[in-house]
Structures are given as C-alpha cells and as structure tokens.
Design a protein around this motif. Structure first.
Motif, PDB file in Angstrom:
ATOM      1  N   LYS A  24       0.924  -1.364  -0.046  1.00 16.65           N
ATOM      2  CA  LYS A  24       0.165  -0.004  -0.106  1.00 16.65           C
ATOM      3  C   LYS A  24       0.738   1.250   0.104  1.00 16.65           C
ATOM      4  CE  LYS A  24      -3.880  -2.218   2.250  1.00 16.65           C
ATOM      5  NZ  LYS A  24      -4.744  -2.181   3.612  1.00 16.65           N
ATOM      6  N   LEU A  25       2.070   1.289   0.708  1.00 16.95           N
ATOM      7  CA  LEU A  25       2.897   2.357   0.815  1.00 16.95           C
ATOM      8  C   LEU A  25       3.685   2.460  -0.524  1.00 16.95           C
ATOM      9  CD1 LEU A  25       4.177   4.492   2.544  1.00 16.95           C
ATOM     10  CD2 LEU A  25       5.879   2.771   3.224  1.00 16.95           C
ATOM     11  N   CYS A  26       3.932   1.677  -1.153  1.00 19.20           N
ATOM     12  CA  CYS A  26       4.389   1.546  -2.512  1.00 19.20           C
ATOM     13  C   CYS A  26       3.712   2.200  -3.537  1.00 19.20           C
ATOM     14  CB  CYS A  26       4.840   0.021  -2.813  1.00 19.20           C
ATOM     15  SG  CYS A  26       5.433  -0.016  -4.537  1.00 19.20           S
ATOM     16  N   GLY A  27       2.276   1.742  -3.601  1.00 17.95           N
ATOM     17  CA  GLY A  27       1.321   2.558  -4.385  1.00 17.95           C
ATOM     18  C   GLY A  27       1.097   4.113  -3.973  1.00 17.95           C
ATOM     19  N   ARG A  28       1.452   4.466  -2.858  1.00 16.61           N
ATOM     20  CA  ARG A  28       1.391   5.840  -2.463  1.00 16.61           C
ATOM     21  C   ARG A  28       2.776   6.631  -2.697  1.00 16.61           C
ATOM     22  NH1 ARG A  28      -0.976   3.490   2.018  1.00 16.61           N
ATOM     23  NH2 ARG A  28       0.641   4.245   3.445  1.00 16.61           N
ATOM     24  N   GLN A  29       3.789   5.929  -2.111  1.00 20.50           N
ATOM     25  CA  GLN A  29       5.067   6.643  -1.983  1.00 20.50           C
ATOM     26  C   GLN A  29       6.147   6.089  -2.863  1.00 20.50           C
ATOM     27  OE1 GLN A  29       6.260   7.372   2.151  1.00 20.50           O
ATOM     28  NE2 GLN A  29       4.073   8.014   2.662  1.00 20.50           N
ATOM     29  N   GLY A  30       6.063   5.062  -3.588  1.00 15.42           N
ATOM     30  CA  GLY A  30       6.999   4.313  -4.308  1.00 15.42           C
ATOM     31  C   GLY A  30       7.676   3.144  -3.712  1.00 15.42           C
ATOM     32  N   VAL A  31       8.584   2.638  -4.469  1.00 17.85           N
ATOM     33  CA  VAL A  31       9.328   1.104  -4.071  1.00 17.85           C
ATOM     34  C   VAL A  31      10.186   1.527  -2.976  1.00 17.85           C
ATOM     35  CG1 VAL A  31      10.768  -0.446  -4.816  1.00 17.85           C
ATOM     36  CG2 VAL A  31       9.087   0.332  -6.297  1.00 17.85           C
ATOM     37  N   HIS A  32      11.082   2.457  -2.990  1.00 16.08           N
ATOM     38  CA  HIS A  32      12.107   2.709  -2.055  1.00 16.08           C
ATOM     39  C   HIS A  32      11.461   2.596  -0.671  1.00 16.08           C
ATOM     40  CE1 HIS A  32      15.589   4.691   0.097  1.00 16.08           C
ATOM     41  NE2 HIS A  32      16.418   3.497  -0.303  1.00 16.08           N
ATOM     42  N   PRO A  33      10.771   3.706  -0.369  1.00 15.66           N
ATOM     43  CA  PRO A  33       9.951   3.901   0.983  1.00 15.66           C
ATOM     44  C   PRO A  33       9.431   2.495   1.451  1.00 15.66           C
ATOM     45  CG  PRO A  33       9.422   5.487  -0.445  1.00 15.66           C
ATOM     46  CD  PRO A  33       9.972   4.797  -1.065  1.00 15.66           C
ATOM     47  N   ALA A  34       8.803   1.673   0.288  1.00 18.30           N
ATOM     48  CA  ALA A  34       8.026   0.789   0.833  1.00 18.30           C
ATOM     49  C   ALA A  34       9.165  -0.548   1.200  1.00 18.30           C
ATOM     50  CB  ALA A  34       7.240   0.112  -0.500  1.00 18.30           C
ATOM     51  N   LEU A  35      10.274  -0.476   0.681  1.00 19.40           N
ATOM     52  CA  LEU A  35      11.357  -1.441   0.828  1.00 19.40           C
ATOM     53  C   LEU A  35      11.907  -1.182   2.166  1.00 19.40           C
ATOM     54  CD1 LEU A  35      13.213  -3.825   0.222  1.00 19.40           C
ATOM     55  CD2 LEU A  35      14.714  -1.957  -1.023  1.00 19.40           C
ATOM     56  N   LEU A  36      12.137   0.219   2.590  1.00 23.00           N
ATOM     57  CA  LEU A  36      12.721   0.551   3.716  1.00 23.00           C
ATOM     58  C   LEU A  36      11.649   0.149   4.962  1.00 23.00           C
ATOM     59  CD1 LEU A  36      14.109   3.896   3.117  1.00 23.00           C
ATOM     60  CD2 LEU A  36      15.443   1.749   3.353  1.00 23.00           C
ATOM     61  N   PHE A  37      10.505   0.416   4.641  1.00 27.50           N
ATOM     62  CA  PHE A  37       9.250   0.139   5.791  1.00 27.50           C
ATOM     63  C   PHE A  37       9.401  -1.524   5.990  1.00 27.50           C
ATOM     64  CE2 PHE A  37       5.022  -1.907   6.386  1.00 27.50           C
ATOM     65  CZ  PHE A  37       4.732  -1.144   7.546  1.00 27.50           C
ATOM     66  N   MET A  38       9.222  -2.311   4.933  1.00 26.55           N
ATOM     67  CA  MET A  38       9.268  -3.743   5.372  1.00 26.55           C
ATOM     68  C   MET A  38      10.530  -4.007   5.808  1.00 26.55           C
ATOM     69  SD  MET A  38       7.346  -5.273   1.950  1.00 26.55           S
ATOM     70  CE  MET A  38       6.841  -4.363   0.652  1.00 26.55           C
TER      71      MET A  38
END
Length: 69
Positions: A24-38
């Motif tokens: 969901k974060l990837c859809g909003r902010q992109g791959v890099h923030p989503a990777l960091l979050f995970m």
C-alpha cells in the motif's frame, strides 16, 4: 513441535500483514520507501524485493481479493 508450527504461522501472518502495508505504501510513495518500511518491520529483504519487483503478481492477487471486489 506443535508450538514451533504455531509460532511459524504467527510469523507468517505478521509478515503478510507488513508486506500488505508495504505494498500500500509502495502505491502511495514508491518502491524505496516501501522497501525501507518492510525491512524495518522485519520482512526479509529477499521477500520484500520479490514482492515489490513483481507488481503483476501482486495486482492479480490484490484484484482477486474479496475485500476489493
């Protein structure tokens, strides 16, 4: 042994939850923030990368979900 299976199931549900939130974060902010979050949530990097780099697989599963019908 049964306790180990129960712990594995709990870990799998927790990981699945954080993967879903990461997508969901990837859809909003992109791959890099989503990777960091995970990664910060404890999702193994290979799992996070596989999910984030396979958007076609995610979209098919996500679209088939009853909560998104």
């Amino acid at each position: 042994m049964a306790e180990q299976i129960h712990d594995d199931a709990r870990t799998d549900r927790t990981t699945a939850y954080f993967v879903e939130q990461g997508l969901k974060l990837c859809g909003r902010q992109g791959v890099h923030p989503a990777l960091l979050f995970m990664e910060q949530a404890g999702v193994p990097r290979p799992v996070a990368l596989r999910v984030l780099c396979s958007p076609d697989h995610f979209r098919k599963a996500h679209a088939a979900s009853p909560s998104h019908a």
